[in-house]
Design a protein around this motif. Structure first.
Motif, PDB file in Angstrom:
ATOM      1  N   ILE A  89       0.849  -1.190   0.000  1.00  0.00           N
ATOM      2  CA  ILE A  89       0.000   0.000   0.000  1.00  0.00           C
ATOM      3  C   ILE A  89       0.885   1.240   0.000  1.00  0.00           C
ATOM      4  CG2 ILE A  89      -1.762   1.278   1.260  1.00  0.00           C
ATOM      5  CD1 ILE A  89      -2.708  -1.406   2.420  1.00  0.00           C
ATOM      6  N   SER A  90       0.720   2.069  -1.026  1.00  0.00           N
ATOM      7  CA  SER A  90       1.603   3.226  -1.201  1.00  0.00           C
ATOM      8  C   SER A  90       1.613   4.133   0.017  1.00  0.00           C
ATOM      9  CB  SER A  90       1.190   4.018  -2.448  1.00  0.00           C
ATOM     10  OG  SER A  90       1.425   3.266  -3.609  1.00  0.00           O
ATOM     11  N   LYS A  91       0.447   4.352   0.606  1.00  0.00           N
ATOM     12  CA  LYS A  91       0.360   5.243   1.764  1.00  0.00           C
ATOM     13  C   LYS A  91       1.261   4.757   2.889  1.00  0.00           C
ATOM     14  CE  LYS A  91      -2.925   7.063   5.167  1.00  0.00           C
ATOM     15  NZ  LYS A  91      -4.353   7.048   5.623  1.00  0.00           N
ATOM     16  N   ASN A  92       1.251   3.448   3.145  1.00  0.00           N
ATOM     17  CA  ASN A  92       2.086   2.888   4.213  1.00  0.00           C
ATOM     18  C   ASN A  92       3.570   2.975   3.880  1.00  0.00           C
ATOM     19  OD1 ASN A  92      -0.288   2.276   5.520  1.00  0.00           O
ATOM     20  ND2 ASN A  92      -0.234   0.099   5.011  1.00  0.00           N
ATOM     21  N   LEU A  93       3.895   2.722   2.612  1.00  0.00           N
ATOM     22  CA  LEU A  93       5.294   2.787   2.192  1.00  0.00           C
ATOM     23  C   LEU A  93       5.823   4.213   2.269  1.00  0.00           C
ATOM     24  CD1 LEU A  93       5.163   0.392  -0.886  1.00  0.00           C
ATOM     25  CD2 LEU A  93       6.171  -0.091   1.348  1.00  0.00           C
ATOM     26  N   ILE A  94       5.010   5.160   1.833  1.00  0.00           N
ATOM     27  CA  ILE A  94       5.408   6.571   1.895  1.00  0.00           C
ATOM     28  C   ILE A  94       5.612   7.000   3.342  1.00  0.00           C
ATOM     29  CG2 ILE A  94       4.617   8.933   1.489  1.00  0.00           C
ATOM     30  CD1 ILE A  94       3.192   7.829  -1.031  1.00  0.00           C
ATOM     31  N   GLN A  95       4.700   6.561   4.212  1.00  0.00           N
ATOM     32  CA  GLN A  95       4.841   6.882   5.633  1.00  0.00           C
ATOM     33  C   GLN A  95       6.097   6.246   6.215  1.00  0.00           C
ATOM     34  OE1 GLN A  95       1.972   5.112   8.369  1.00  0.00           O
ATOM     35  NE2 GLN A  95       1.922   7.004   9.570  1.00  0.00           N
ATOM     36  N   GLY A  96       6.374   4.986   5.838  1.00  0.00           N
ATOM     37  CA  GLY A  96       7.567   4.312   6.329  1.00  0.00           C
ATOM     38  C   GLY A  96       8.836   5.012   5.884  1.00  0.00           C
ATOM     39  N   ALA A  97       8.863   5.450   4.628  1.00  0.00           N
ATOM     40  CA  ALA A  97      10.031   6.175   4.125  1.00  0.00           C
ATOM     41  C   ALA A  97      10.172   7.517   4.826  1.00  0.00           C
ATOM     42  CB  ALA A  97       9.916   6.369   2.612  1.00  0.00           C
ATOM     43  N   SER A  98       9.050   8.168   5.081  1.00  0.00           N
ATOM     44  CA  SER A  98       9.077   9.469   5.758  1.00  0.00           C
ATOM     45  C   SER A  98       9.614   9.339   7.179  1.00  0.00           C
ATOM     46  CB  SER A  98       7.665  10.066   5.784  1.00  0.00           C
ATOM     47  OG  SER A  98       7.638  11.285   6.498  1.00  0.00           O
ATOM     48  N   ILE A  99       9.199   8.301   7.890  1.00  0.00           N
ATOM     49  CA  ILE A  99       9.696   8.074   9.247  1.00  0.00           C
ATOM     50  C   ILE A  99      11.200   7.804   9.213  1.00  0.00           C
ATOM     51  CG2 ILE A  99       9.637   6.464  11.194  1.00  0.00           C
ATOM     52  CD1 ILE A  99       6.612   6.100  10.521  1.00  0.00           C
ATOM     53  N   ALA A 100      11.617   6.975   8.268  1.00  0.00           N
ATOM     54  CA  ALA A 100      13.048   6.678   8.144  1.00  0.00           C
ATOM     55  C   ALA A 100      13.846   7.954   7.911  1.00  0.00           C
ATOM     56  CB  ALA A 100      13.272   5.686   7.002  1.00  0.00           C
TER      57      ALA A 100
ATOM     58  N   GLY B 138      18.304   4.859   3.610  1.00  0.00           N
ATOM     59  CA  GLY B 138      18.061   3.615   2.901  1.00  0.00           C
ATOM     60  C   GLY B 138      17.003   2.832   3.643  1.00  0.00           C
ATOM     61  N   LYS B 139      16.414   1.838   2.944  1.00  0.00           N
ATOM     62  CA  LYS B 139      15.369   1.049   3.580  1.00  0.00           C
ATOM     63  C   LYS B 139      15.327  -0.334   2.942  1.00  0.00           C
ATOM     64  CE  LYS B 139      10.545   1.550   5.076  1.00  0.00           C
ATOM     65  NZ  LYS B 139      10.851   1.351   6.510  1.00  0.00           N
ATOM     66  N   LEU B 140      15.228  -1.351   3.794  1.00  0.00           N
ATOM     67  CA  LEU B 140      15.051  -2.702   3.289  1.00  0.00           C
ATOM     68  C   LEU B 140      13.669  -2.845   2.664  1.00  0.00           C
ATOM     69  CD1 LEU B 140      16.580  -4.789   6.217  1.00  0.00           C
ATOM     70  CD2 LEU B 140      17.560  -4.457   3.944  1.00  0.00           C
ATOM     71  N   CYS B 141      13.602  -3.622   1.601  1.00  0.00           N
ATOM     72  CA  CYS B 141      12.331  -3.895   0.929  1.00  0.00           C
ATOM     73  C   CYS B 141      12.154  -5.398   0.833  1.00  0.00           C
ATOM     74  CB  CYS B 141      12.313  -3.290  -0.475  1.00  0.00           C
ATOM     75  SG  CYS B 141      12.462  -1.492  -0.512  1.00  0.00           S
ATOM     76  N   LEU B 142      10.909  -5.839   0.908  1.00  0.00           N
ATOM     77  CA  LEU B 142      10.600  -7.264   0.860  1.00  0.00           C
ATOM     78  C   LEU B 142       9.985  -7.689  -0.469  1.00  0.00           C
ATOM     79  CD1 LEU B 142       9.082  -7.661   4.447  1.00  0.00           C
ATOM     80  CD2 LEU B 142      11.448  -8.033   3.726  1.00  0.00           C
ATOM     81  N   LEU B 143       9.508  -6.720  -1.243  1.00  0.00           N
ATOM     82  CA  LEU B 143       8.837  -7.016  -2.503  1.00  0.00           C
ATOM     83  C   LEU B 143       9.329  -6.055  -3.578  1.00  0.00           C
ATOM     84  CD1 LEU B 143       5.189  -7.312  -1.120  1.00  0.00           C
ATOM     85  CD2 LEU B 143       6.623  -9.231  -1.879  1.00  0.00           C
ATOM     86  N   PRO B 144       9.469  -6.522  -4.827  1.00  0.00           N
ATOM     87  CA  PRO B 144       9.886  -5.615  -5.913  1.00  0.00           C
ATOM     88  C   PRO B 144       8.967  -4.417  -6.062  1.00  0.00           C
ATOM     89  CG  PRO B 144      10.013  -7.906  -6.632  1.00  0.00           C
ATOM     90  CD  PRO B 144       9.325  -7.915  -5.295  1.00  0.00           C
ATOM     91  N   GLU B 145       7.673  -4.622  -5.761  1.00  0.00           N
ATOM     92  CA  GLU B 145       6.694  -3.539  -5.931  1.00  0.00           C
ATOM     93  C   GLU B 145       6.911  -2.390  -4.956  1.00  0.00           C
ATOM     94  OE1 GLU B 145       5.085  -7.408  -7.353  1.00  0.00           O
ATOM     95  OE2 GLU B 145       6.000  -6.735  -5.469  1.00  0.00           O
ATOM     96  N   GLN B 146       7.678  -2.611  -3.910  1.00  0.00           N
ATOM     97  CA  GLN B 146       7.915  -1.556  -2.919  1.00  0.00           C
ATOM     98  C   GLN B 146       9.015  -0.588  -3.337  1.00  0.00           C
ATOM     99  OE1 GLN B 146       8.947  -3.938   0.508  1.00  0.00           O
ATOM    100  NE2 GLN B 146       6.853  -3.918   1.302  1.00  0.00           N
ATOM    101  N   THR B 147       9.887  -1.011  -4.228  1.00  0.00           N
ATOM    102  CA  THR B 147      11.154  -0.298  -4.413  1.00  0.00           C
ATOM    103  C   THR B 147      10.999   1.096  -5.008  1.00  0.00           C
ATOM    104  OG1 THR B 147      11.465  -1.476  -6.521  1.00  0.00           O
ATOM    105  CG2 THR B 147      12.485  -2.419  -4.569  1.00  0.00           C
TER     106      THR B 147
END
Length: 309
Positions: free
Chosen positions: A208-219, A226-235
């Motif tokens: 979910i883009s909203k969650n990924l954007i929030q996760g990147a913002s917190i980082a 940098g941030k670890l990713c678990l799925l190609p769609e997250q990158t």
């Protein structure tokens, strides 16, 4: 600082600036191509947490086969002291790329992420077995966090990474930014004190883009780049969230233009930090190949005359 640059699918951006670090289960080679085709700055063949003990040897062999076939990449290896670490470093040492400090023309290992680091000795022992290979120290426990300054200062440490899931399991902390604020801060402070690149944060679940954007913002708020990713769609989303935005670039260019217009002399106590912020933002964007396009609207965060935020 030495940087490790590669035009290969295994590492598309120099590792000290890499934003998305995509973990791909090495026991499932059918996933390799999708990982390489993704927007990931770095592909990490994972022979550690994602792989069941019975599949460790098979997963390691799949990585070796990749390198033998001309691919380059990074590998997340098992922690020092586990029964698999010795086999990991022994086999991977045979495939160290001969061009670590330049473009990769032949296949091979260009870097490792060492799991469960709890001591500088873990890094240095691994570095001794993999000479010249950059090591990202993945700190995932309370014991590791207590020793993070010495881990960061270890000769073999190239960059720090935060194993959020295992850290929470070890400590019982929740997942909120407030609960993990102290831990995240320690990574950034230790990295800065040891003159390392900014640290790498743990992954965000889902696509979910909203969650990924929030996760990147917190980082980013805690100084991670940098941030670890678990799925190609997250990158792609993670790359965007950890890159200078057009608004930030516009602020930077406007500040520098205003500063130059005023004679390029320090005018007040906030000029030096703002000057550093503007220059570093533009330099990072250029290194990542991000083109500045001035937004149609002037309604962006911050202006050239604002105090340093």
């Amino acid at each position: 600082m030495t940087t490790y640059v590669s035009p290969s699918p295994g590492q598309k951006v120099q590792a000290d600036l890499a934003r998305s670090w995509l973990l791909v289960n090495a026991a499932q080679p059918a996933r390799f191509q999708a990982a390489e085709d993704s927007a990931a700055d770095v592909v990490l063949y994972d022979i550690e947490d994602a792989v069941a003990p019975k599949d460790k040897d098979r997963a390691r062999q799949h990585v070796v086969d990749q390198f033998s076939n001309g691919h380059t990449g990074w590998v997340r290896i098992n922690g020092y002291g586990t029964q698999w670490w010795e086999q990991d470093v022994t086999e991977l040492a045979k495939y160290i790329s001969h061009e670590l400090d330049g473009p990769q023309e032949n296949g091979g290992l260009v870097g490792v992420m060492l799991a469960m680091v709890e001591s500088s000795d873990h890094v240095n022992e691994t570095a001794a077995r993999l000479p010249g290979v950059p090591i990202v120290a993945l700190v995932e426990t309370a014991r590791g966090l207590q020793r993070i300054n010495s881990i960061a200062a270890a000769r073999g440490t190239f960059r720090l990474a935060f194993g959020v899931g295992d850290f929470r399991r070890d400590t019982g902390f929740g997942s909120s930014p407030r609960a993990l604020a102290y831990a995240r801060s320690q990574f950034t402070i230790a990295s800065k004190a040891a003159m390392l690149p900014a640290p790498i944060d743990g992954p965000t679940q889902g696509t979910i883009s909203k969650n990924l954007i929030q996760g990147a913002s917190i980082a980013a708020e805690f100084g991670f780049r940098g941030k670890l990713c678990l799925l190609p769609e997250q990158t792609a989303t993670i790359n965007s969230g950890l890159s200078p935005s057009q608004e930030e670039l516009t602020w930077s260019h406007d500040f520098l233009a205003d500063f130059k217009k005023d004679g390029g002399q320090i005018r007040n106590g906030s000029d030096l930090p703002r000057l550093s912020r503007a220059n570093s933002t533009i330099e990072l964007a250029e290194a990542l190949g991000i083109e500045w396009i001035r937004p149609d609207s002037d309604d962006y965060s911050g202006t050239a005359t604002d105090p340093y935020p």
